[in-house]
Structure formats: structure tokens, C-alpha cells
Design a protein around this motif. Structure first.
Motif, short mmCIF file in Angstrom:
data_model
loop_
_atom_site.label_atom_id
_atom_site.label_comp_id
_atom_site.label_asym_id
_atom_site.label_seq_id
_atom_site.Cartn_x
_atom_site.Cartn_y
_atom_site.Cartn_z
N ASN A 21 0.82 -1.21 0.00
CA ASN A 21 0.00 0.00 0.00
C ASN A 21 0.86 1.27 0.00
O ASN A 21 0.53 2.25 -0.67
N GLU A 25 0.69 4.02 -2.97
CA GLU A 25 0.37 5.42 -2.66
C GLU A 25 1.47 6.35 -3.18
O GLU A 25 1.19 7.42 -3.73
N HIS A 26 2.71 5.90 -3.02
CA HIS A 26 3.84 6.74 -3.45
C HIS A 26 3.81 6.94 -4.98
O HIS A 26 3.96 8.05 -5.47
N THR A 73 1.31 6.71 -6.92
CA THR A 73 0.16 7.54 -7.30
C THR A 73 0.51 9.02 -7.09
O THR A 73 0.21 9.87 -7.94
N LYS A 74 1.16 9.32 -5.97
CA LYS A 74 1.56 10.72 -5.74
C LYS A 74 2.49 11.20 -6.85
O LYS A 74 2.40 12.33 -7.31
#
Ligand code: SF4
Length: 431
Positions: free
Chosen positions: A21, A25-26, A28-29
Motif C-alpha cells: 500500500n 500510494e507513493h 500515485t503521488k
């Protein structure tokens, strides 16, 4: 052949899910950076200064991690072909060629999302000349500042005050002012200290996990499993609360495995019989990672310590990031990475692993295209053998170029090597 509990669909531990996860998330950022305006820095694993970047709210991008992830997803072959067509020779480090090929194919990262263009190319020069050449190539592609921190090599096997001061001055005079200019933010030392305190906490738990392999049986595999364990701390997460929580969860899981006397989890499930305890030098092959791991697991061979899990920081000999001296500790960290150590220090590290982890032998996986670290490995082999009196083995593969993973050859060599260890154990004479 060692027994394993067959678990075709291996259940993921909570630490693994947490890491997955965090990574998702990284990326996506990073993909959203052009819209959000988030700034990014391309930088390498050894000598990375993630804490500093985080306090300026910059997102790290690690080109080696992208290359190895591309290989694990079967994409590096095509990327390397693209780079070779552009004229990069067969002998060039395949991490570089995979990265250049990825860039020329649209810069789509391993998760399938586009990576942002860098706002900074940040090189902490820790021992490998290729890093410098790599960023010279990227410098031609991007219109952004380049900062190179020259990290003195530990040629004499120690860090002196003047070496430390040399790096500290560069961080203060070059690195921090560039970050301030790019982001429009001021250096916030209190924030850096908070990050460093979190780094140290995560490092404590990582070391505990790695050293759990001193037990018999070892609850972990410190090479094939180890590369997952180092993921967050060697990449974008050192200094974050996410990393603190990941390493605490990993430690709790490992404590439980140890309490139950369980062996490591392998691609085919849990290893129930530890037959050989091995120390490994050199990175794993990434294109055939599972196949490579299985060759060990099938023989009941557990890697109890590895040098590769130290390339982004050597913590098990006591170093921790120290919030009370923020810039000095970053300098010490850079100089202490495995890639910045001289041959005698590397020999001593391997010999101490064989002794301290009660290993039956040690193995070198020599990487065809890694000129920086393949040089000297035969010398290391002989030196460590002389010191510890245990058999050394030597295999060759590559990082991310599938053309240089010869499964039959490697399997053959490994089987002979394990037989040799078996004979030694039975008192069967010279290897
Ligand atoms: S250390 Fe080896 S694998 Fe890493 S960048 Fe240098 S040459 Fe490539």
C-alpha cells in the motif's frame, strides 16, 4: 529436497500488505505530481538523503528500484533493447539501460503510472562511478538542477573528521540551498530531527529482524526475503511514520515465527527443514527472482545474512541516524553504505557474518554488468575462505538482463555447492 508446506496462494503478512500500500500510494503521488505541483528528486539508493527531501515535501524517485521492479514485471528485456539500439553497449550496467529504455518508452513506472520529470537530480556519490555516468545521461534529458555530493571513499576503512566535514559542508552549502530554491521553502532543522528520530526507530526494528537469522532455524531468509524487508528503508520511506509502523509490524511477525520455531516463507510456502545456512554477497537476479530463490529453497538452503541488504545503509554494526547531529549523521550514513566500503572491510563483514550467523558457507552471486562490484570478488572468495574455513561458492548472473540468467548452469553449480557443504558437514574431507 527440503520439505515445504505447499501454499499455492501464499497469504500475505500484514507487513507485506502495508508495504504494498505504501508503494502504491507513493507511485500515485508521483503520477499526480504534474497536477498537484509536487516536486520530485531522482536520487540513488546508496547515500540517499530521503529525510532531507521529505522535509522539503519532495518525492524521491529511485532509478535502480524502478529498474529492478521493471525486471520483476518482465519489462526490462525490451527496455534494454531500446537502450542498446540507441548505442549503449552490452557491457553497460543493465540498471542504467533499463532506466534509459523506460524513459525512452514514455517513462511509465513499474506500477503502470507515468513518472514525473525530476525537479532535481541528486547524486550522493557513494563508491560507484556508474552513478555519475547515469546522471550525466539523465542530465541531457531533463532541464533541472543537478547536485552531486562527493562522498569520500572509505579507502582506509574509516571515517575521519575531515571526511565528515567535507560532506557536511557540501550538504549545507550546495544541497540545502538548492532544495530551498526549488521548493521556495526554508530548511527546517526541527523537522529533519523528527524524521531522523523515526529513521532510527525503524532501523532498530530492521536490525532486530535481520539478526533474528542467528537463531536455528532462522525465521527469515535474509536475502530473498531480506530484499523485501529493506524496501521501505532503502527507498522513499526512511524517516516516515509509515516506515516506523512497517518495521514494527515486521518485527512482531518475525517474533511470532521465532516463538513458533518456524522457518522462512519461500515461493512455495514455509520452509520446514533448514539444511544449509548460507551467507551471500552480491545482488540477486531480478528477472528470474522466484526461480532463483526456489533453487535455494528446494535444497533447504536459507540465507542467514547478505551484504546486498546493506547497500542502502549498514545498520547492524551499530550505526543509527542520530537526530541530535542531523547533517553530520547524514554524512556518516553516506560514507558508511556498503558500496562505499573498501575490499578489506567487505571481506571482514562477510567473515563476521559467517561466524556470527553460524553459516555453513558463503556464496557470491557475481553480476555480469556490475563492473564496480564484480571486481575483486574472486579475491574476496579466497580471503573469506581462508579466514573462516568454510566453503565459498561462486555463481554468475545479471541484475535485470534476462539474457544472462542461465538457469541450468546456476542450478548445477548450486547443487554441487550444497553437496560440497554436505560432505564437509559429514566430515567427508576437502571440498
Ligand atoms: S553498483 Fe553496479 S549495479 Fe549499481 S549502478 Fe553501479 S554498476 Fe550498476
Amino acid at each position: 529436497m527440503a520439505k515445504q508446506n505447499e501454499t499455492p496462494t501464499a497469504q500475505k503478512d500484514s507487513s507485506q500488505l502495508r508495504q504494498k500500500n505504501m508503494l502504491a500510494e507513493h507511485f500515485t503521488k508521483l503520477a499526480e505530481a504534474p497536477e498537484t505541483g509536487a516536486k520530485s528528486a531522482y536520487t540513488f539508493v546508496p547515500g540517499n538523503m530521503t529525510e532531507l527531501l521529505l522535509t522539503f515535501d519532495m518525492l524521491p524517485v529511485l532509478p535502480e528500484i524502478n529498474a529492478l521492479q521493471s525486471a520483476m514485471r518482465g519489462k526490462s528485456r525490451d527496455y534494454i533493447a531500446v537502450a542498446e539500439k540507441l548505442g549503449h553497449s552490452e557491457d553497460v550496467c543493465t540498471y542504467v539501460k533499463s532506466d534509459i529504455g523506460m524513459l525512452k518508452s514514455g517513462n511509465i513506472g513499474p506500477t503502470g503510472q507515468r513518472l514525473p520529470e525530476p525537479n532535481l537530480l541528486l547524486l550522493s556519490y557513494t563508491g560507484c562511478f556508474t552513478f555519475m555516468k547515469w546522471f550525466e545521461l539523465l542530465r541531457e534529458e531533463y532541464d533541472c538542477p543537478v547536485v552531486m555530493i562527493h562522498v569520500p571513499y572509505q579507502g582506509e576503512g574509516e571515517v575521519t573528521d575531515s571526511m565528515r566535514q567535507y560532506v557536511v559542508d557540501q550538504i549545507r552549502q550546495k544541497h540545502i540551498p538548492t532544495l530551498e530554491k526549488i521548493t521556495g521553502k526554508s530548511y527546517d532543522e526541527d523537522r529533519v530531527k523528527e524524521c531522523l528520530a523515526r529513521s532510527a526507530q525503524a532501523e532498530d526494528d530492521l536490525v532486530w529482524v535481520l539478526q533474528s537469522a542467528k537463531n536455528k532455524p532462522s525465521p527469515i531468509d535474509a536475502y530473498f526475503g531480506g530484499v523485501y524487508y529493506i524496501g521501505p528503508i532503502f527507498s522513499a520511506f526512511r524517516g516516515t511514520q509509515g516506515a516506523v509502523e512497517y518495521y514494527r509490524a515486521l518485527r512482531v511477525e518475525t517474533e511470532e515465527r521465532l516463538r513458533l520455531g518456524k522457518g522462512p516463507v519461500t515461493p512455495d510456502g514455509e520452509l520446514t527443514e533448514e539444511r544449509y545456512r548460507i551467507v551471500v554477497e552480491g545482488p540477486p537476479n531480478w528477472t528470474n527472482f522466484r526461480e532463483f530463490w526456489k533453487m535455494f529453497a528446494d535444497e533447504g538452503a536459507v540465507v542467514v545474512a547478505s551484504t546486498y541488504t546493506k547497500v542502502g545503509g549498514v545498520y547492524d554494526f551499530g550505526f543509527r541516524h542520530d537526530p541530535s547531529r542531523p547533517i553530520e549523521t547524514l554524512a556518516d550514513y553516506c560514507m558508511g553504505c556498503y558500496t562505499n566500503l573498501n575490499l578489506p572491510s567487505r571481506v571482514e563483514m562477510l567473515a563476521s557474518y559467517v561466524r556470527d550467523y553460524q553459516a555453513d558457507g558463503f556464496l557470491i552471486n557475481s553480476i555480469k554488468s556490475c563492473n564496480s562490484f564484480s571486481a575483486g570478488q574472486l579475491h574476496i572468495l579466497r580471503e573469506v575462505e581462508n579466514r573462516v574455513g568454510k566453503p565459498g561458492g561462486f555463481i554468475e548472473s545479471d541484475l535485470v538482463d534476462p539474457r544472462y540468467f542461465s538457469a541450468a548452469n546456476i542450478k548445477n553449480r548450486l547443487e554441487s555447492y550444497f553437496q560440497m557443504i554436505e560432505q564437509r558437514k559429514l566430515g567427508g574431507g576437502a571440498a
